[in-house]
Design an enzyme around this catalytic site. Sequence first.
Site, PDB file in Angstrom:
ATOM      1  N   LEU A 150       0.864  -1.172   0.000  1.00  0.00           N
ATOM      2  CA  LEU A 150       0.000   0.000   0.000  1.00  0.00           C
ATOM      3  C   LEU A 150       0.903   1.225   0.000  1.00  0.00           C
ATOM      4  CD1 LEU A 150      -2.781  -0.703   2.698  1.00  0.00           C
ATOM      5  CD2 LEU A 150      -3.069  -0.694   0.207  1.00  0.00           C
ATOM      6  N   ASP A 151       0.479   2.281  -0.668  1.00  0.00           N
ATOM      7  CA  ASP A 151       1.226   3.528  -0.604  1.00  0.00           C
ATOM      8  C   ASP A 151       1.339   3.982   0.847  1.00  0.00           C
ATOM      9  OD1 ASP A 151       1.386   3.562  -3.345  1.00  0.00           O
ATOM     10  OD2 ASP A 151      -0.191   5.056  -3.628  1.00  0.00           O
ATOM     11  N   LYS A 152       2.388   4.704   1.144  1.00  0.00           N
ATOM     12  CA  LYS A 152       2.611   5.198   2.506  1.00  0.00           C
ATOM     13  C   LYS A 152       1.393   5.944   3.035  1.00  0.00           C
ATOM     14  CE  LYS A 152       5.479   8.430   5.135  1.00  0.00           C
ATOM     15  NZ  LYS A 152       6.611   9.394   5.084  1.00  0.00           N
ATOM     16  N   THR A 154      -1.741   5.763   2.074  1.00  0.00           N
ATOM     17  CA  THR A 154      -3.006   5.025   1.995  1.00  0.00           C
ATOM     18  C   THR A 154      -3.147   4.145   3.228  1.00  0.00           C
ATOM     19  OG1 THR A 154      -2.906   4.970  -0.423  1.00  0.00           O
ATOM     20  CG2 THR A 154      -4.373   3.398   0.638  1.00  0.00           C
TER      21      THR A 154
END
Length: 338
Positions: A150-152, A154
């Site tokens: 997951l993106d940082k 998100t």
Amino acid sequence: MPTKTTVTLETVSADDGEVRLDRWLKRHYPQLTQGQIQKLLRTKQIKVDGKKAEANQRVSEGCIIRVPPLPDHGSPMINAKERRDNVFVSDADAKFVQSLVIYKDKDVIVLNKPAGLAVQGGTGQTKHLDGMLSALRFEKEENPRLVHRLDKDTSGVLVLGRTPSATAFLADAFKSRDAKKIYWALVYGNPDIKEGKISAKLLKCSGEFGGELMRVDEKNGQSAITLYRVEDEAYKKASWLELMPLTGRTHQLRAHCLVMGHPIIGDGKYKIDGKNADYLKYGNKLHLHARALKMPLPNGKMLEVYAPLCDEMKDSFDFFGFDYKNAKNPFKKFPIVE
């Protein structure tokens, strides 16, 4: 640096499952780069059951892998495993990461990752989930492994495999689309079409201030498809979207919301100039949350798990009066998953 000076014959264990040879090597010899692995295979220094092997060849329990002398870190498997597993985690960090667990069985751990916590280390990242995995061993003797990312910025559902074989099974489920994910996003404005599909090919390029940026490129980009539906609206200000990605491109949902003309609130990378949410307490934070996951488990059962909203997104949902607490099963709203 110390060097491994002898050839060893390693037997693939049942816990390793069936896996590509290059992934098995990276799992047990993390000091090796992909280029080094390719060279060792090309020069026949690594063999499987006495025969020449390829990087994409699958190995399984009982296969004998010839491992030549390797640079760095002394003897192979035990030291590589110790380097990966025996990372010091403070009591405070251990308590924190354990508090994120929302599901656990003998094969799988599911976390509700908070926004702002990087999954893996990188430039300027001193604290990340990958560095705290030893706190999630529980009764196991080794760390769980990341299955996806997951993106940082998100928040939401993040899956870990507790054994090599479980990790491989779960990773295959994500790649084959057997794993279905639904995200919640708050976006600027109100889409005219309340339910549909976004199909816009994306190409990775360099951002204006460094880092990765995905842009639409129908000629050279990779296929990227997202299903969406508007769950609720705050007149002209914002909409609550449910998003289901059918592909897994970098920043796919963020780029596709921008394609719609309704970028995600707080997204500083995929934005429209002049749009802001200064009226929100956390208007500068990315409002994207991995809400739900539905996927098969190694034990043959089906997992369906939901991650509660983080405090920042709760505050914004409450501001707009969106009734997230009584949200119904999102999978039933997307017939493709049934």
